[in-house]
Enzyme design. Structure first.
Site, PDB file in Angstrom:
ATOM      1  N   HIS A  22       0.732  -1.416   0.012  1.00 14.81           N
ATOM      2  CA  HIS A  22      -0.111  -0.129   0.049  1.00 14.81           C
ATOM      3  C   HIS A  22       0.869   1.295   0.162  1.00 14.81           C
ATOM      4  O   HIS A  22       0.217   2.445   0.047  1.00 14.81           O
ATOM      5  CB  HIS A  22      -0.827  -0.186   1.309  1.00 14.81           C
ATOM      6  CG  HIS A  22      -0.144   0.289   2.342  1.00 14.81           C
ATOM      7  ND1 HIS A  22       0.590  -0.727   3.237  1.00 14.81           N
ATOM      8  CD2 HIS A  22      -0.157   1.458   3.286  1.00 14.81           C
ATOM      9  CE1 HIS A  22       0.895  -0.224   4.249  1.00 14.81           C
ATOM     10  NE2 HIS A  22       0.677   1.052   4.217  1.00 14.81           N
TER      11      HIS A  22
HETATM   12  C1  UD1 Z   1      -1.977   5.580   6.061  1.00 14.31           C
HETATM   13  C2  UD1 Z   1      -0.517   5.747   6.794  1.00 14.31           C
HETATM   14  C3  UD1 Z   1       0.348   4.807   6.582  1.00 14.31           C
HETATM   15  C4  UD1 Z   1      -0.245   3.615   7.307  1.00 14.31           C
HETATM   16  C5  UD1 Z   1      -1.612   2.852   6.351  1.00 14.31           C
HETATM   17  C6  UD1 Z   1      -2.147   1.907   6.832  1.00 14.31           C
HETATM   18  C7  UD1 Z   1      -0.046   8.218   6.932  1.00 14.31           C
HETATM   19  C8  UD1 Z   1       0.426   9.223   6.333  1.00 14.31           C
HETATM   20  N1  UD1 Z   1      -0.038   6.962   6.259  1.00 14.31           N
HETATM   21  O1  UD1 Z   1      -1.671   5.286   4.908  1.00 14.31           O
HETATM   22  O2  UD1 Z   1       1.455   5.159   7.389  1.00 14.31           O
HETATM   23  O3  UD1 Z   1       0.725   2.439   6.754  1.00 14.31           O
HETATM   24  O4  UD1 Z   1      -2.455   4.093   6.689  1.00 14.31           O
HETATM   25  O5  UD1 Z   1      -3.158   1.576   6.109  1.00 14.31           O
HETATM   26  O6  UD1 Z   1      -0.703   8.657   7.551  1.00 14.31           O
HETATM   27  N2  UD1 Z   1      -9.132   4.889   1.987  1.00 14.31           N
HETATM   28  C9  UD1 Z   1     -10.502   4.292   2.107  1.00 14.31           C
HETATM   29  N3  UD1 Z   1     -10.951   3.964   3.281  1.00 14.31           N
HETATM   30  C10 UD1 Z   1     -10.656   4.104   4.579  1.00 14.31           C
HETATM   31  C11 UD1 Z   1      -9.079   4.774   4.322  1.00 14.31           C
HETATM   32  C12 UD1 Z   1      -8.674   5.336   3.137  1.00 14.31           C
HETATM   33  O7  UD1 Z   1     -11.107   4.143   0.744  1.00 14.31           O
HETATM   34  O8  UD1 Z   1     -10.968   3.643   5.517  1.00 14.31           O
HETATM   35  C13 UD1 Z   1      -8.561   5.357   0.527  1.00 14.31           C
HETATM   36  C14 UD1 Z   1      -8.705   6.696   0.444  1.00 14.31           C
HETATM   37  O9  UD1 Z   1      -9.055   6.901  -1.044  1.00 14.31           O
HETATM   38  C15 UD1 Z   1      -7.481   7.445   0.749  1.00 14.31           C
HETATM   39  C16 UD1 Z   1      -6.608   6.269   0.429  1.00 14.31           C
HETATM   40  O10 UD1 Z   1      -7.131   5.219   0.894  1.00 14.31           O
HETATM   41  O11 UD1 Z   1      -7.351   8.583  -0.185  1.00 14.31           O
HETATM   42  C17 UD1 Z   1      -5.220   6.331   1.269  1.00 14.31           C
HETATM   43  O12 UD1 Z   1      -5.564   6.427   2.744  1.00 14.31           O
HETATM   44  P1  UD1 Z   1      -4.852   7.456   3.774  1.00 14.31           P
HETATM   45  O13 UD1 Z   1      -5.480   7.394   5.139  1.00 14.31           O
HETATM   46  O14 UD1 Z   1      -4.446   8.868   3.102  1.00 14.31           O
HETATM   47  O15 UD1 Z   1      -3.345   6.962   3.649  1.00 14.31           O
HETATM   48  P2  UD1 Z   1      -2.802   5.034   3.679  1.00 14.31           P
HETATM   49  O16 UD1 Z   1      -2.337   4.948   2.332  1.00 14.31           O
HETATM   50  O17 UD1 Z   1      -3.870   4.468   4.151  1.00 14.31           O
END
Ligand code: UD1
Length: 373
Positions: free
Chosen positions: A214
């Protein structure tokens, strides 16, 4: 006299998936103590899907959040800003707060530390001192900022002690407490064993690879993700592959039109993100794990399962020097070599690590009750 008689609450912050398995053992340990301290659990809402959040509360027995900030997804600036704004609003009207506990290295960790410290509250950072020395990782910036201003730095990896000493942190701010994430593994291993997730998928124990990916470095660029899909298809020719897909990765696979190519291989078992017990069960009986996660490097080391990490660096070097982890970098040929070795039975056995013993949550609670009473 009981401690905290004059103090109303300690605030615990969790926001994203890897926070939940770290906060759970701390809250469980606190609930086992005779203390008047009230614990308030704040969920920032950085992760909000059932499969990325609620399921972990259910499976890890975490109480429902007392406060939900519901910030959702966004760019780093937007998300961090929303967390800071809403957390500050909460703290401004909250009962007297003795301190704030943050865990890990996600945006919620850094944002709530900034707010707590600026409001004059003591902040304890659990999993302090980790450094990948790669400033292209958003988590590295979060770690550096958090550790530079938090009051209490609770360390999980001996490298954390060295890093903080090198950065000139006063020793009285630092405690080695061990690894709270391993507490959750220890607490749920029996349940994970009983679940037999691999058998449920028609796979035999030690007869498959578990993959999670991821990190932006791996999934946000089309060429890189295409190469990884090719790499996984090749791998599946040798061994069945179980691939629970993070929402970030799922979005990118769709955006780049790569999902069909991935799912075409009959031995790739792609699925939405899995719950904690399911992933633990799969990790425990895998022949090999391939990942870019932080926590999985630690969990596989504890479980003595070989892990090939597709990243240029690790902030958890003990998983390489004493554990079962191999950093394959970004060169997939290096990763192919590492995978080939594991499949041929050549891998490091790993050994026990100090403080990765299922009792780190108790030590965290010892430190915060002592410091804030
Ligand atoms: C975040 C953390 C990372 C951790 C990871 C575990 C930061 C900078 N990064 O990254 O350190 O390893 O979580 O998962 O804090 N999304 C959904 N549903 C959710 C959450 C996210 O659909 O419940 C999608 C959204 O489109 C979002 C993307 O996933 O834009 C990324 O989510 P985000 O929380 O920005 O960062 P992660 O890549 O999950």
């Amino acid at each position: 006299m009981l401690p905290f008689a004059a103090v109303s609450q300690i605030v615990f912050v969790a926001g994203a998936r890897p926070n939940f398995m770290k906060i759970a053992p701390i809250l469980h340990a606190l609930h086992g103590r005779e203390t008047e301290v009230r614990d308030v659990l704040v969920h920032t809402g950085q992760h909000y899907d059932h499969g990325m959040s609620e399921i972990f509360f259910e499976q890890l027995g975490i109480k429902a959040p007392d406060v939900h900030l519901e910030v959702g997804s966004g760019t780093h600036g937007a998300q961090t800003g929303r967390i800071m704004h809403t957390f500050e609003e909460y703290l401004m009207q909250a009962p007297r707060t003795a301190g704030v506990v943050v865990v890990g290295d996600v945006n919620s960790t850094m944002a709530c530390t900034l707010v707590g410290v600026k409001m004059g509250l003591p902040v304890a950072h659990v999993e302090a001192g980790l450094r990948s020395f790669d400033r292209a990782m958003p988590e590295e910036i979060n770690r550096i900022v958090t550790d530079s201003i938090a009051d209490l730095l609770l360390v999980s990896d001996p490298a954390g002690l060295e890093n903080l000493a090198r950065e000139g942190v006063a020793p009285e701010r630092i405690r080695y407490v061990g690894n709270v994430m391993i507490d959750s593994v220890v607490a749920r291993l029996e349940e994970a064993d009983a679940l037999g997730q691999a058998e449920a998928l028609g796979l035999s124990k030690r007869g498959y690879a578990l993959v999670t990916l991821h990190r932006p470095q791996n999934v946000d660029h089309e060429d890189r993700l295409r190469s990884l899909v090719g790499f996984l298809s090749e791998l599946a020719d040798d061994v069945p592959v179980v691939f629970p897909i993070h929402p970030r990765t799922a979005n990118k696979l769709d955006a780049f039109g790569l999902r069909d190519e991935l799912e075409r291989h009959p031995r790739i078992h792609a699925s939405p993100p899995l719950g904690y017990i399911e992933i633990l069960s799969l990790m425990k009986t895998a022949q090999l794990v391939i990942s870019d996660s932080g926590g999985i490097q630690e969990e596989t080391t504890f479980l003595r399962v070989p892990c090939v990490t597709l990243r240029p660096s690790t902030e958890r070097p003990i998983t390489v020097s004493q554990g079962t982890n191999t950093i394959a970098g970004m060169d997939l040929d290096v990763a192919r070599g590492a995978v080939k070795d594991v499949l041929a039975g050549k891998y490091k056995p790993g050994r026990d690590i100090e403080g990765w013993d299922g009792k780190a949550g108790e030590r965290v609670v010892d430190v915060i009750l002592e410091a804030w009473s």
